[in-house]
Motif scaffolding. Sequence first.
Motif, PDB file in Angstrom:
ATOM      1  N   LEU A 190       4.451  -5.787 -70.031  1.00 53.16           N
ATOM      2  CA  LEU A 190       3.702  -6.276 -68.979  1.00 53.16           C
ATOM      3  C   LEU A 190       3.517  -7.863 -69.190  1.00 53.16           C
ATOM      4  CD1 LEU A 190       0.626  -3.844 -68.912  1.00 53.16           C
ATOM      5  CD2 LEU A 190       2.503  -3.790 -67.454  1.00 53.16           C
ATOM      6  N   THR A 191       3.751  -8.683 -68.011  1.00 59.15           N
ATOM      7  CA  THR A 191       3.625  -9.906 -68.155  1.00 59.15           C
ATOM      8  C   THR A 191       2.537 -10.664 -67.501  1.00 59.15           C
ATOM      9  OG1 THR A 191       5.117 -10.961 -66.727  1.00 59.15           O
ATOM     10  CG2 THR A 191       6.058 -10.207 -68.894  1.00 59.15           C
ATOM     11  N   GLY A 192       1.859 -11.555 -67.856  1.00 60.32           N
ATOM     12  CA  GLY A 192       0.922 -12.526 -66.814  1.00 60.32           C
ATOM     13  C   GLY A 192       1.297 -13.947 -67.176  1.00 60.32           C
ATOM     14  N   PHE A 193       0.459 -14.795 -66.422  1.00 54.81           N
ATOM     15  CA  PHE A 193       0.712 -16.261 -66.545  1.00 54.81           C
ATOM     16  C   PHE A 193      -0.360 -16.878 -67.238  1.00 54.81           C
ATOM     17  CE2 PHE A 193       3.649 -15.421 -63.019  1.00 54.81           C
ATOM     18  CZ  PHE A 193       4.692 -16.190 -63.325  1.00 54.81           C
ATOM     19  N   GLU A 194      -0.084 -18.051 -67.741  1.00 57.33           N
ATOM     20  CA  GLU A 194      -1.233 -18.971 -68.187  1.00 57.33           C
ATOM     21  C   GLU A 194      -2.223 -19.685 -66.915  1.00 57.33           C
ATOM     22  OE1 GLU A 194       0.802 -22.133 -70.277  1.00 57.33           O
ATOM     23  OE2 GLU A 194       1.746 -23.051 -68.590  1.00 57.33           O
ATOM     24  N   PRO A 195      -3.226 -20.205 -67.149  1.00 53.88           N
ATOM     25  CA  PRO A 195      -3.867 -20.726 -66.138  1.00 53.88           C
ATOM     26  C   PRO A 195      -2.923 -21.803 -65.545  1.00 53.88           C
ATOM     27  CG  PRO A 195      -5.484 -20.274 -67.860  1.00 53.88           C
ATOM     28  CD  PRO A 195      -4.085 -20.250 -68.534  1.00 53.88           C
ATOM     29  N   PHE A 196      -3.344 -22.203 -64.245  1.00 48.47           N
ATOM     30  CA  PHE A 196      -2.657 -23.220 -63.587  1.00 48.47           C
ATOM     31  C   PHE A 196      -3.386 -23.839 -62.564  1.00 48.47           C
ATOM     32  CE2 PHE A 196      -1.861 -19.659 -60.528  1.00 48.47           C
ATOM     33  CZ  PHE A 196      -1.639 -20.309 -59.395  1.00 48.47           C
ATOM     34  N   GLY A 197      -3.168 -25.115 -61.836  1.00 46.67           N
ATOM     35  CA  GLY A 197      -3.786 -25.518 -60.664  1.00 46.67           C
ATOM     36  C   GLY A 197      -5.365 -25.842 -61.123  1.00 46.67           C
ATOM     37  N   GLY A 198      -5.504 -26.043 -62.332  1.00 46.15           N
ATOM     38  CA  GLY A 198      -6.860 -26.502 -62.698  1.00 46.15           C
ATOM     39  C   GLY A 198      -7.812 -25.407 -63.032  1.00 46.15           C
ATOM     40  N   GLU A 199      -7.372 -24.273 -63.086  1.00 44.80           N
ATOM     41  CA  GLU A 199      -8.110 -23.245 -63.437  1.00 44.80           C
ATOM     42  C   GLU A 199      -8.138 -22.923 -64.862  1.00 44.80           C
ATOM     43  OE1 GLU A 199      -9.860 -21.161 -61.724  1.00 44.80           O
ATOM     44  OE2 GLU A 199      -9.111 -21.401 -59.545  1.00 44.80           O
ATOM     45  N   THR A 200      -9.219 -22.262 -65.424  1.00 43.58           N
ATOM     46  CA  THR A 200      -9.381 -22.231 -66.860  1.00 43.58           C
ATOM     47  C   THR A 200      -9.060 -20.877 -67.420  1.00 43.58           C
ATOM     48  OG1 THR A 200     -11.625 -21.651 -66.660  1.00 43.58           O
ATOM     49  CG2 THR A 200     -11.278 -23.888 -67.026  1.00 43.58           C
ATOM     50  N   ILE A 201      -8.796 -20.021 -66.516  1.00 43.47           N
ATOM     51  CA  ILE A 201      -8.558 -18.766 -66.631  1.00 43.47           C
ATOM     52  C   ILE A 201      -7.216 -18.193 -65.483  1.00 43.47           C
ATOM     53  CG2 ILE A 201     -10.444 -17.737 -67.721  1.00 43.47           C
ATOM     54  CD1 ILE A 201     -10.970 -16.139 -65.345  1.00 43.47           C
ATOM     55  N   ASN A 202      -6.492 -17.148 -66.009  1.00 41.30           N
ATOM     56  CA  ASN A 202      -5.456 -16.603 -64.888  1.00 41.30           C
ATOM     57  C   ASN A 202      -5.770 -15.101 -64.971  1.00 41.30           C
ATOM     58  OD1 ASN A 202      -3.414 -15.453 -63.675  1.00 41.30           O
ATOM     59  ND2 ASN A 202      -2.326 -17.470 -63.767  1.00 41.30           N
ATOM     60  N   PRO A 203      -6.266 -14.700 -64.119  1.00 34.60           N
ATOM     61  CA  PRO A 203      -6.468 -13.082 -64.136  1.00 34.60           C
ATOM     62  C   PRO A 203      -5.233 -12.087 -64.256  1.00 34.60           C
ATOM     63  CG  PRO A 203      -6.674 -13.855 -61.867  1.00 34.60           C
ATOM     64  CD  PRO A 203      -6.734 -15.087 -62.635  1.00 34.60           C
ATOM     65  N   SER A 204      -4.146 -12.928 -64.143  1.00 34.71           N
ATOM     66  CA  SER A 204      -2.922 -11.999 -64.325  1.00 34.71           C
ATOM     67  C   SER A 204      -2.688 -11.526 -65.752  1.00 34.71           C
ATOM     68  CB  SER A 204      -1.568 -12.644 -63.590  1.00 34.71           C
ATOM     69  OG  SER A 204      -1.416 -13.792 -64.287  1.00 34.71           O
ATOM     70  N   TRP A 205      -3.008 -12.710 -66.448  1.00 30.60           N
ATOM     71  CA  TRP A 205      -3.076 -12.653 -67.768  1.00 30.60           C
ATOM     72  C   TRP A 205      -4.153 -11.639 -68.335  1.00 30.60           C
ATOM     73  CZ3 TRP A 205      -0.096 -11.328 -71.530  1.00 30.60           C
ATOM     74  CH2 TRP A 205      -0.445 -11.341 -73.004  1.00 30.60           C
ATOM     75  N   GLU A 222      11.741  -0.223 -70.822  1.00 30.97           N
ATOM     76  CA  GLU A 222      12.196   0.688 -69.870  1.00 30.97           C
ATOM     77  C   GLU A 222      11.599   0.584 -68.443  1.00 30.97           C
ATOM     78  OE1 GLU A 222       9.949   4.847 -70.450  1.00 30.97           O
ATOM     79  OE2 GLU A 222      11.487   4.426 -71.729  1.00 30.97           O
ATOM     80  N   LEU A 223      10.480  -0.144 -68.716  1.00 32.72           N
ATOM     81  CA  LEU A 223       9.710  -0.242 -67.426  1.00 32.72           C
ATOM     82  C   LEU A 223       9.117  -1.745 -67.511  1.00 32.72           C
ATOM     83  CD1 LEU A 223       8.291   0.342 -64.713  1.00 32.72           C
ATOM     84  CD2 LEU A 223       6.464   1.524 -66.029  1.00 32.72           C
ATOM     85  N   VAL A 224       9.112  -2.684 -66.514  1.00 34.67           N
ATOM     86  CA  VAL A 224       8.674  -4.187 -66.542  1.00 34.67           C
ATOM     87  C   VAL A 224       7.950  -4.282 -65.266  1.00 34.67           C
ATOM     88  CG1 VAL A 224       9.292  -6.671 -67.098  1.00 34.67           C
ATOM     89  CG2 VAL A 224      10.912  -4.759 -67.918  1.00 34.67           C
ATOM     90  N   ILE A 225       6.615  -5.039 -65.579  1.00 34.61           N
ATOM     91  CA  ILE A 225       5.804  -5.186 -64.581  1.00 34.61           C
ATOM     92  C   ILE A 225       5.194  -6.678 -64.665  1.00 34.61           C
ATOM     93  CG2 ILE A 225       3.807  -4.861 -63.177  1.00 34.61           C
ATOM     94  CD1 ILE A 225       4.100  -1.697 -63.672  1.00 34.61           C
ATOM     95  N   CYS A 226       5.617  -7.430 -63.979  1.00 35.50           N
ATOM     96  CA  CYS A 226       5.158  -8.894 -64.141  1.00 35.50           C
ATOM     97  C   CYS A 226       3.919  -9.224 -63.126  1.00 35.50           C
ATOM     98  CB  CYS A 226       6.242  -9.965 -63.713  1.00 35.50           C
ATOM     99  SG  CYS A 226       7.659 -10.007 -64.916  1.00 35.50           S
ATOM    100  N   VAL A 227       3.202  -9.835 -63.538  1.00 38.29           N
ATOM    101  CA  VAL A 227       1.853 -10.078 -62.826  1.00 38.29           C
ATOM    102  C   VAL A 227       1.427 -11.598 -62.440  1.00 38.29           C
ATOM    103  CG1 VAL A 227      -0.636  -9.175 -62.499  1.00 38.29           C
ATOM    104  CG2 VAL A 227       0.908  -8.026 -63.866  1.00 38.29           C
ATOM    105  N   GLY A 228       0.947 -11.914 -61.343  1.00 40.19           N
ATOM    106  CA  GLY A 228       0.584 -13.310 -61.052  1.00 40.19           C
ATOM    107  C   GLY A 228      -0.651 -13.223 -60.064  1.00 40.19           C
TER     108      GLY A 228
END
Length: 218
Positions: free
Chosen positions: A4-19, A62-68
């Motif tokens: 599973l992957t998620g992103f660091e915060p961006f666009g001035g946000e302090t959290i990223n719910p994907s991560w 065997e299974l990859v889910i990326c999240v944003g």
Amino acid sequence: MILLTGFEPFGGETINPSWTAADAACRVLQAEGHAVAAVQLPCVFKESITVLEDALRDHRPELVICVGQAGGRPRISLERVAINCDDARIPDNAGNCPVDQEMVPGGPAAYFSSLPVKAAFAALRSAGIPAEVSQSAGTYVCNHVFYALMHALHTSPDAGSPPVRGGFIHVPYETQQVPRGSGTPSLPAAVMAEALAVVVRTALVTTADLKLSAGAIH
């Protein structure tokens, strides 16, 4: 192994719910006995792909889910297609702002997710989690990673039988990101984590996707 992957915060946000969601879902699935790893990606064109490729090599899933994060969307979005186009409306976290660039010069125009998106859609709805099948992952770093993932899974020397399955999911804002009373759609972090766990569980037991209506008129 599940990645599973998620992103660091961006666009001035302090959290990223994907991560937040990916990390929490990883722990939920590990408690159920699954082998799962969660990796945070930088919200940076190209660098995000390097980190993803390292994770694919290190974990051999065997299974990859990326999240944003898709702020403003009201539902869990199961992305159907990644396109070979970077077209940034805002700079990434390193200041890059590509416009109308192919990710893979001469590569396929698009790749479809190899997740059972319709079965996952049905499972999420049955669990009471708002969900949709989305026809566009945008043209920012999320689509960049989605296309890179599918290109890697299609072209890797290790691609074979059974093939590694992968795809991308967008999640809304997490509730604490949204000012109270603003009307901006959001979901609690725990709901988003459970949504990812539902998709993983569904993918592990689904060999042929469902045929059901979840398209879009526009």
